[in-house]
Design a protein around this motif. Structure first.
Motif, PDB file in Angstrom:
ATOM      1  N   LEU A   1       8.008  10.815   1.562  1.00  0.00           N
ATOM      2  CA  LEU A   1       7.312  10.524   2.545  1.00  0.00           C
ATOM      3  C   LEU A   1       6.791   9.226   2.686  1.00  0.00           C
ATOM      4  O   LEU A   1       6.679   8.615   3.900  1.00  0.00           O
ATOM      5  CB  LEU A   1       6.047  11.863   2.404  1.00  0.00           C
ATOM      6  N   SER A   2       6.409   8.626   1.617  1.00  0.00           N
ATOM      7  CA  SER A   2       5.962   7.248   1.348  1.00  0.00           C
ATOM      8  C   SER A   2       7.201   6.185   2.118  1.00  0.00           C
ATOM      9  O   SER A   2       6.612   5.141   2.834  1.00  0.00           O
ATOM     10  CB  SER A   2       5.884   6.905  -0.115  1.00  0.00           C
TER      11      SER A   2
ATOM     12  N   LEU B   1       6.478  14.690  -7.082  1.00  0.00           N
ATOM     13  CA  LEU B   1       6.674  13.426  -6.959  1.00  0.00           C
ATOM     14  C   LEU B   1       8.082  13.181  -6.039  1.00  0.00           C
ATOM     15  O   LEU B   1       8.065  12.027  -5.357  1.00  0.00           O
ATOM     16  CB  LEU B   1       7.265  12.833  -8.326  1.00  0.00           C
ATOM     17  N   SER B   2       8.945  14.039  -5.934  1.00  0.00           N
ATOM     18  CA  SER B   2      10.206  13.771  -5.074  1.00  0.00           C
ATOM     19  C   SER B   2       9.727  13.784  -3.651  1.00  0.00           C
ATOM     20  O   SER B   2      10.444  12.831  -2.822  1.00  0.00           O
ATOM     21  CB  SER B   2      11.130  15.081  -5.272  1.00  0.00           C
TER      22      SER B   2
ATOM     23  N   ALA C   1      -2.043   2.854   4.736  1.00  0.00           N
ATOM     24  CA  ALA C   1      -1.088   3.058   3.670  1.00  0.00           C
ATOM     25  C   ALA C   1      -1.388   3.452   2.363  1.00  0.00           C
ATOM     26  O   ALA C   1      -0.926   4.313   1.942  1.00  0.00           O
ATOM     27  CB  ALA C   1      -0.059   1.539   3.755  1.00  0.00           C
ATOM     28  N   PHE C   2      -2.451   3.045   1.985  1.00  0.00           N
ATOM     29  CA  PHE C   2      -3.056   3.228   0.618  1.00  0.00           C
ATOM     30  C   PHE C   2      -3.383   4.635   0.480  1.00  0.00           C
ATOM     31  O   PHE C   2      -3.336   5.523  -0.327  1.00  0.00           O
ATOM     32  CB  PHE C   2      -4.119   2.294   0.170  1.00  0.00           C
ATOM     33  N   GLY C   3      -4.089   5.017   1.821  1.00  0.00           N
ATOM     34  CA  GLY C   3      -4.643   6.383   1.920  1.00  0.00           C
ATOM     35  C   GLY C   3      -3.577   7.623   1.790  1.00  0.00           C
ATOM     36  O   GLY C   3      -3.619   8.576   1.323  1.00  0.00           O
TER      37      GLY C   3
ATOM     38  N   MET D   1       3.554  -0.983   0.232  1.00  0.00           N
ATOM     39  CA  MET D   1       3.686   0.590   0.082  1.00  0.00           C
ATOM     40  C   MET D   1       4.182   0.946  -1.245  1.00  0.00           C
ATOM     41  O   MET D   1       3.822   1.778  -1.970  1.00  0.00           O
ATOM     42  CB  MET D   1       4.531   1.077   1.155  1.00  0.00           C
ATOM     43  N   ALA D   2       5.409   0.220  -1.766  1.00  0.00           N
ATOM     44  CA  ALA D   2       5.787   0.595  -3.042  1.00  0.00           C
ATOM     45  C   ALA D   2       4.915   0.433  -4.153  1.00  0.00           C
ATOM     46  O   ALA D   2       4.913   1.235  -5.060  1.00  0.00           O
ATOM     47  CB  ALA D   2       7.279  -0.299  -3.273  1.00  0.00           C
ATOM     48  N   TYR D   3       4.155  -0.665  -4.188  1.00  0.00           N
ATOM     49  CA  TYR D   3       3.287  -1.135  -5.206  1.00  0.00           C
ATOM     50  C   TYR D   3       2.183   0.110  -5.251  1.00  0.00           C
ATOM     51  O   TYR D   3       1.939   0.623  -6.184  1.00  0.00           O
ATOM     52  CB  TYR D   3       2.664  -2.262  -4.930  1.00  0.00           C
ATOM     53  N   ASN D   4       1.698   0.390  -4.212  1.00  0.00           N
ATOM     54  CA  ASN D   4       0.524   1.396  -4.075  1.00  0.00           C
ATOM     55  C   ASN D   4       1.172   2.646  -4.395  1.00  0.00           C
ATOM     56  O   ASN D   4       0.535   3.584  -4.981  1.00  0.00           O
ATOM     57  CB  ASN D   4       0.035   1.283  -2.653  1.00  0.00           C
ATOM     58  N   PHE D   5       2.377   3.068  -3.989  1.00  0.00           N
ATOM     59  CA  PHE D   5       2.937   4.475  -4.364  1.00  0.00           C
ATOM     60  C   PHE D   5       2.975   4.327  -5.799  1.00  0.00           C
ATOM     61  O   PHE D   5       2.528   5.539  -6.382  1.00  0.00           O
ATOM     62  CB  PHE D   5       4.393   4.321  -3.722  1.00  0.00           C
TER      63      PHE D   5
END
Length: 450
Positions: A104-105, A98-99, A71-73, A152-156
């Motif tokens: 995708l995330s 960014l959009s 997920a981080f990658g 995922m949200a935090y890493n995004f």
């Protein structure tokens, strides 16, 4: 663009060493905090609940590492497009990048969560988790997997900020999350008596709260990147490139971690003592390896920004500086290895079991002296990703997977935990050699005329 409000760092100008230190130091501190939390989580479980809890968490730690690093990658790969457009000072391209990072995330967060929740029980069987601890491991894994969207949200948010040169704010968010996590661990595993499920719930809640704070910060201080409907333009070639870029970094991490999952299955088959030894040694090893994460992210951003601004000649200096910084850290790691490693293992495990301490110590005495080839491998992998060339990093990651799989299937059953200790350093040396050869043939594309 209001740079004074956003702590951005343009790495296409200035001395590479000082830029890398300035960018990587907050990332390093963030990873130290993360590893401190991991160690504290393990220690609290061992001290509050007991050695069985340590094994229940440890039996699934490689799998969780695989999922999280994948997920981080993804997010770090998506963010390279944002980093390159920032390097070329193209605000329109930044908004487009960014959009599609957001779209995708979000899609991958849902897919990853659903996929692993549905398959968690069969995976534990494949990993040969002992029946005596399987129920606890499944309980821990179910809760931790349910929190992947928050992770995922935090890493995004972290990847986005780092792509713009801001590595300080993610550090603050992680510091808050770590402290909160520890207090929640104590409450959930102690007075509330939730067992290993409490440890997982503490992690999920802490990451969820940190992600909401991060979102508030971005909306407040990055108004110049406010998105509108027109920024979500569907350009098939662009979206495909970003997806491939994200998957390239994700699979690079995942292939490495998949090898660790396969290796963990062979460790699980050895029994609970070796599971406890492995989780303790890995907690310490991951702390020792933190510069690789920080400097890898730094060199990927440095390379990406300089490649985007047409300054490829600076990349060679950046790579050399990053390797030098890692090797300086390695000297301190060796001092730790020969002075404090055994009491640290006892502290983390909450165990006085001589077999646990001896095996964990053996793992570290084999792996830490062989950090230099791994350091070069990590830096060069991220440099190649920074210029959008993921093939060689993927090849070396696949080689790591194959090496660990061979050890797990053919060598560990015959030679036991000693073979586990040798597996990872052996994979580093093989992949280091391949990476050096590949980089030599790609030197002009990576480093320019020099």
């Amino acid at each position: 663009m209001r740079k004074e409000e956003s702590r951005v760092l343009n790495m296409s100008n200035g001395h590479p060493m000082s830029l890398l230190i300035r960018f990587a130091l907050p990332l390093f501190l963030a990873n130290v905090l993360q590893q401190f939390y991991n160690a504290a989580d393990t220690a609290l479980a061992g001290h509050i609940i007991g050695e069985t809890a340590l094994s229940e968490i440890g039996a699934t730690s490689a799998l969780y590492g695989l999922i999280i690093n994948f997920a981080f990658g993804l997010n770090n790969g998506f963010a390279l497009s944002l980093s390159r457009s920032f390097g070329s000072n193209d605000e329109k391209e930044m908004k487009k990048a960014l959009s599609w990072m957001i779209v995708l995330s979000s899609v991958f967060a849902v897919l990853i969560t659903v996929f692993f929740l549905l398959l968690r029980s069969p995976i534990l069987s494949l990993m040969q988790v002992p029946l005596s601890i399987r129920e606890g491991s499944l309980s821990y894994l179910t809760v931790i997997l349910s929190g992947i969207p928050f992770t995922m949200a935090y890493n995004f948010e972290s990847s986005m900020l780092q792509a713009l040169g801001n590595s300080f704010t993610p550090l603050l968010l992680l510091f808050f999350s770590t402290i909160l996590n520890i207090f929640l661990d104590i409450a959930f595993m102690g007075p509330l008596n939730l067992g290993v499920k409490g440890a997982a719930l503490a992690t999920v809640l802490a990451q969820a709260i940190a992600s909401f704070i991060g979102l508030f910060y971005i909306l407040r201080y990055y108004k110049w990147l406010k998105l509108r409907k027109k920024d979500f333009v569907v350009e098939k070639g662009y979206v495909r490139r970003m997806t491939v870029q994200g998957l390239g970094m994700a699979f690079m991490s995942a292939l490495y971690n998949l090898g660790s999952v396969i290796l963990q299955s062979s460790i699980n088959a050895l029994g609970e003592i070796y599971i406890a030894a492995q989780v303790a040694s890995r907690r310490i090893a991951e702390f020792i390896f933190t510069p690789g994460v920080a400097l890898g992210s730094a060199i990927a951003t440095f390379t990406s920004q300089n490649y985007g601004s047409g300054k490829k000649e600076r990349i060679k200096s950046g790579v050399a500086s990053a390797i030098a910084l890692y090797l300086i850290w390695w000297v301190f790691a060796l001092v730790f290895l020969f002075t404090l490693v055994r009491p640290t293992i006892a502290l983390i495990t909450g165990s006085n079991n001589v077999d646990v301490i001896n095996n964990a110590s053996l793992y570290l005495h084999v792996s830490i002296p062989l950090i230099p080839p791994m350091a070069v491998l990590v830096i060069l992998r991220n440099a190649h990703q920074g210029i959008g060339r993921p093939l060689l990093p993927l090849i070396t990651s696949a080689l790591e997977l194959i090496t660990k799989a061979i050890f797990a299937v053919f060598i560990v059953p015959s030679f036991g935990y000693k073979a586990v200790c040798i597996a990872e350093p052996a994979s580093w040396i093989i992949c280091f050699s391949v990476m050096l050869i590949g980089t030599f043939f790609m030197r002009k594309e990576l480093f320019g005329k020099n």
